[in-house]
Design a protein around this motif. Structure first.
Motif, PDB file in Angstrom:
ATOM      1  N   VAL A 481       0.828  -1.204   0.000  1.00 34.20           N
ATOM      2  CA  VAL A 481       0.000   0.000   0.000  1.00 34.20           C
ATOM      3  C   VAL A 481       0.862   1.253   0.000  1.00 34.20           C
ATOM      4  O   VAL A 481       0.503   2.253  -0.618  1.00 34.20           O
ATOM      5  N   GLN A 482       2.007   1.191   0.658  1.00 32.95           N
ATOM      6  CA  GLN A 482       2.861   2.372   0.692  1.00 32.95           C
ATOM      7  C   GLN A 482       3.310   2.758  -0.701  1.00 32.95           C
ATOM      8  O   GLN A 482       3.363   3.936  -1.059  1.00 32.95           O
ATOM      9  N   SER A 483       3.624   1.770  -1.502  1.00 31.79           N
ATOM     10  CA  SER A 483       4.018   2.112  -2.881  1.00 31.79           C
ATOM     11  C   SER A 483       2.836   2.717  -3.621  1.00 31.79           C
ATOM     12  O   SER A 483       2.983   3.640  -4.427  1.00 31.79           O
ATOM     13  N   LEU A 484       1.630   2.228  -3.314  1.00 38.07           N
ATOM     14  CA  LEU A 484       0.445   2.832  -3.914  1.00 38.07           C
ATOM     15  C   LEU A 484       0.285   4.282  -3.469  1.00 38.07           C
ATOM     16  O   LEU A 484      -0.021   5.172  -4.268  1.00 38.07           O
ATOM     17  N   ILE A 485       0.508   4.471  -2.153  1.00 38.59           N
ATOM     18  CA  ILE A 485       0.332   5.812  -1.596  1.00 38.59           C
ATOM     19  C   ILE A 485       1.258   6.799  -2.285  1.00 38.59           C
ATOM     20  O   ILE A 485       0.851   7.925  -2.609  1.00 38.59           O
ATOM     21  N   THR A 486       2.484   6.339  -2.573  1.00 37.99           N
ATOM     22  CA  THR A 486       3.424   7.223  -3.265  1.00 37.99           C
ATOM     23  C   THR A 486       2.868   7.663  -4.602  1.00 37.99           C
ATOM     24  O   THR A 486       2.933   8.833  -4.989  1.00 37.99           O
ATOM     25  N   ARG A 487       2.268   6.684  -5.273  1.00 39.61           N
ATOM     26  CA  ARG A 487       1.692   7.014  -6.584  1.00 39.61           C
ATOM     27  C   ARG A 487       0.538   7.979  -6.439  1.00 39.61           C
ATOM     28  O   ARG A 487       0.380   8.934  -7.188  1.00 39.61           O
ATOM     29  N   TRP A 488      -0.321   7.680  -5.452  1.00 43.37           N
ATOM     30  CA  TRP A 488      -1.493   8.539  -5.265  1.00 43.37           C
ATOM     31  C   TRP A 488      -1.082   9.964  -4.923  1.00 43.37           C
ATOM     32  O   TRP A 488      -1.696  10.931  -5.320  1.00 43.37           O
TER      33      TRP A 488
END
Lengths: 599, 160
Positions: A481-488
């Motif tokens: 999820v953290q990698s997703l958060i970076t994208r978001w």
């Protein structure tokens, strides 16, 4: 189940029934036809040749009779040339002639010629006798003919244009006996000719070489003369017969009926005897045979049709049933039973279909159950539960479970500010990422609401080291999820992700009503886990003491002391799991949002 | 010669008879008899000048009156010849002519053809095929005539 449109497209263009029917029908009819046709052809040929033979035999017999008639006359004439012409023999000769006239009614007149060719006596039925006229008859063709060939037959002449006469000349054994020249009335041949019958309506007639009618059952034809059309037809027939050689001739007879005729020669006077039979009568046996064959063919064809009909029905009936059955089963009516009792492979096939339907039904039921279970159970667990038929596993019982809660920080404000499509899109990515991990770790998803999830481990199916597994899973979830958060964040969406775990006794089981039931856990541990999760900041995994005991060696833990949690009278010791996460930006986020992370 | 002139073909018979008689050197006298009156007259004329023989041409009228003619002739010792056998049976010396039986059979054939639709004009005329010579030997004896062997041989029927 294919849609009806596709089904219709694959429907066969020609029904199986039609193909079978045609094949069976042809199988019977074609040999019949071939047989019938060849029989008819050969039968016709045989009949024709036998008819020809028969007619020829009749013609020869007729010729023999005519020849016999003439021979009789010639024999009688012989009596008159047995005595020589010497002095004083005149009276004896006269007697011979008178007795001849008495004996042979056919003779009209007799001329006796002596050895020198001089006429000595002429006696007629209708004229006065002439004795010793002295006329020299030595150049008479009759006399010449008789001298050369003993019996001479003259041509047929029509006296007064209507009476058929013929001259016959007979010579004695010695030249001195002289020659008798007699004129015969050929009407008497009529008796012979009219007595000849062939079949039902066939008869005989005689023509001379030139085609003139000499004798015919209808005597008036003979008397009519040469230019009669009937006589002309007979002449035509004769020419056909001569042209055909030994074959029977076909043509019109005197009455203009179509006849088949055979010819035999009468050698003496060089005549030809004909025997005719009306073609309709002569060919009757052939016609009848053909009719018989035709009728047989018809009956055979009918029989073939019936046979083909019934056999094809028997064959395609079960197949149609199978087709319908497959359709029904395909449509989902698994209780449709295909009834076939032919006692052959088709029945076996039907049985297989039925078994398949039953199994499909069972399988479908199972799939539905699994699908239902998969809503909260991981696929593997769902299969396990379903496959081992351990529905009892889902029954309520107490178990030591690990409860994991996780949710997005700042999601509420984000969802309020962002467009609905962006919110849903983000959630979609979030769940996709988490879903994969949950499935892999075989955790039970009991519920999710918006951005938060509740997971169970060790229920309904026990697993080894649930706490360790839970922490590992949480770590992976965080990383993902953290990698997703970076994208978001790059898109301008600021959210965080926190996870909380707790382990303890809980009551697990299904709750709900018919058609809608969920698997869940009830107990303190659930509340604990939820509060711990709420306390987790973005990027944190917080665990309780019980979990810590189990995972102490595997993970680096940082004790965070006792935290006051709502619902718990005393503070709860909470630990944080150390992870390798890029921590950059956390403080920024915290500062930017200016929010309390504790929701 | 006694004959009824209206009998078809009678003129041929007469001509033929007269020609043959001339050839044989016989004189002939012709008495036509249409009815009984003429017959009586003819017989009376014949009685005045008795011939050597009487030839009665056969027809219906002479048939009906043959007895009279023949009795008349026999009583005067005059032989009678004719064409039909009935005359011989009634006392004529001899008769020679076509066989009526055969003719009647042919007649039936013609009737059949006409009844089945043939036109009489299309049917051919037939001459007689069979001829009959009938001799009355009784009459010959009564007349004192000896019939030569050759004639006897040729006779088809002989009345004794």
């Amino acid at each position: 189940m294919s849609p009806p449109a596709a089904r219709a497209a694959t429907r066969p263009r020609r029904p199986l029934y039609q193909k079978y029917f045609i094949a069976l029908f042809a199988a019977v009819v074609v040999p019949l036809l071939i047989n019938g046709a060849s029989e008819a052809w050969f039968g016709y040929r045989d009949q024709r040749s036998s008819l020809s033979q028969q007619l020829h035999a009749e013609a020869r017999s007729a010729a023999a009779k005519i020849q016999g008639f003439l021979d009789d006359i010639a024999d009688q004439l012989q009596w008159t040339v047995q005595l020589p012409w010497r002095e004083g023999m005149d009276e004896r000769h006269r007697f011979d002639v008178l007795r001849l006239l008495r004996q042979v009614p056919a003779v009209l007149e007799v001329t006796l010629v002596d050895g020198n060719g001089i006429e000595r006596l002429h006696v007629s039925r209708v004229e006065t006798d002439v004795v010793n006229s002295g006329v020299d008859r030595s150049n008479d063709p009759a006399a010449i003919g008789a001298r050369t060939s003993r019996i001479w037959y003259g041509p047929v002449t029509l006296y007064a244009g209507s009476e058929p006469h013929m001259t016959v000349a007979v010579a004695g054994a010695r030249e001195i006996n002289g020659i008798t020249i007699a004129v015969i009335n050929l009407k008497l041949i009529w008796d012979v000719i009219s007595a000849i019958h062939v079949g039902q309506s066939g008869d005989a007639f005689v023509l001379d070489r030139s085609g003139r009618l000499v004798a015919h059952p209808d005597i008036s034809l003979v008397l009519r003369g040469d230019d009669d059309p009937a006589a002309a037809r007979l002449k035509q027939l004769q020419q056909v017969a001569i042209a055909g050689g030994g074959e029977t001739a076909e043509g019109s007879n005197a009455e203009s009926r179509w006849v088949i005729a055979a010819m035999a020669p009468i050698p003496g006077p060089n005549w030809m005897a004909f025997v005719e039979q009306p073609a309709s009568e002569a060919l009757t046996p052939i016609r009848e045979a053909l009719w018989r064959t035709g009728l047989l063919l018809l009956v055979g064809a009918l029989f073939a049709a019936m046979l083909a009909y019934f056999l094809a029905r028997r064959m395609t009936g079960p197949i149609a049933l199978l087709e319908k059955g497959a359709e029904e089963i395909g449509a989902g009516h698994f209780d449709h039973k295909i009834e076939i009792s032919t006692g052959d492979e088709l029945q076996g096939l039907a049985q297989r279909f039925n078994d398949m339907a039953v199994e499909l039904a069972v399988s479908q039921e199972r799939s539905e159950r699994i699908a239902r279970l998969k809503r909260f159970l991981s696929p593997q667990v769902a299969e396990l539960v379903e496959g081992s038929d351990q529905e009892a596993l889902l029954d309520s019982h107490r178990a030591e479970v690990v409860v994991i809660f996780c949710d997005l920080r700042g999601f509420t404000s984000f969802s309020g500010a962002a467009a609905p499509e962006e919110v849903m899109g983000l959630l979609q990515e979030y769940y996709e990422a988490l879903g994969a991990i949950i499935t892999r770790y075989e955790a039970t998803l009991t519920c999710f609401m918006g951005d938060g999830l509740m997971l169970l481990l060790n229920a309904p199916v026990p697993c080894p080291e649930p706490a360790l597994r839970g922490v590992r899973m949480a770590a992976e979830m965080q990383a993902s999820v953290q990698s997703l958060i970076t994208r978001w964040r790059a898109r301008g969406h600021i959210v965080g992700f926190g996870v909380g775990l707790a382990k303890g006794q809980a009551t697990v089981g299904r709750i709900g009503y018919e058609g809608r039931s969920d698997y869940t856990a009830i107990g303190n541990v659930v509340n604990l886990a939820q509060r711990i999760c709420a306390a987790a900041e973005d990027g944190q995994i917080l665990i309780d003491a019980t979990v810590t005991e189990e995972v102490g060696d595997a993970f680096a833990l940082a004790p965070l002391g006792t935290r006051p949690l709502r619902g718990f009278a005393e503070g709860v010791p909470v630990f944080s799991v150390k992870q390798d996460l890029p921590r950059a930006g956390f403080e920024e986020r915290a500062q930017t949002m200016g929010e309390r992370w504790i929701t | 010669m006694v004959a009824r002139p209206e009998h078809p073909g009678q003129h041929l018979e007469r001509a033929y008879s007269e020609a043959t008689a001339q050839r044989l050197g016989i004189t002939t006298e012709y008495f036509p008899t249409r009815n009984r009156d003429e017959l009586t007259a003819a017989l009376a004329a014949i009685a005045e000048n008795p011939p050597q023989a009487i030839s009665v041409f056969a027809d219906v009228f002479t048939m009906q009156n043959r007895e009279e003619i023949i009795d008349f002739a026999t009583s005067r010792h005059i032989p009678v010849i004719s064409g039909w056998p009935e005359f011989a049976q009634s006392g004529a010396l001899c008769t020679y002519g076509p066989s009526l039986d055969a003719s009647y059979r042919r007649l039936a054939y013609y009737v059949d053809r006409i009844l089945t639709g043939a036109k009489p004009a299309d049917l051919p005329i037939e001459r007689p095929t069979k001829f009959e010579l009938v001799l009355n030997l009784k009459a010959a004896k009564a007349l004192g005539i000896t019939i030569p062997q050759s004639v006897e041989t040729r006779a088809d029927r002989v009345i004794e």
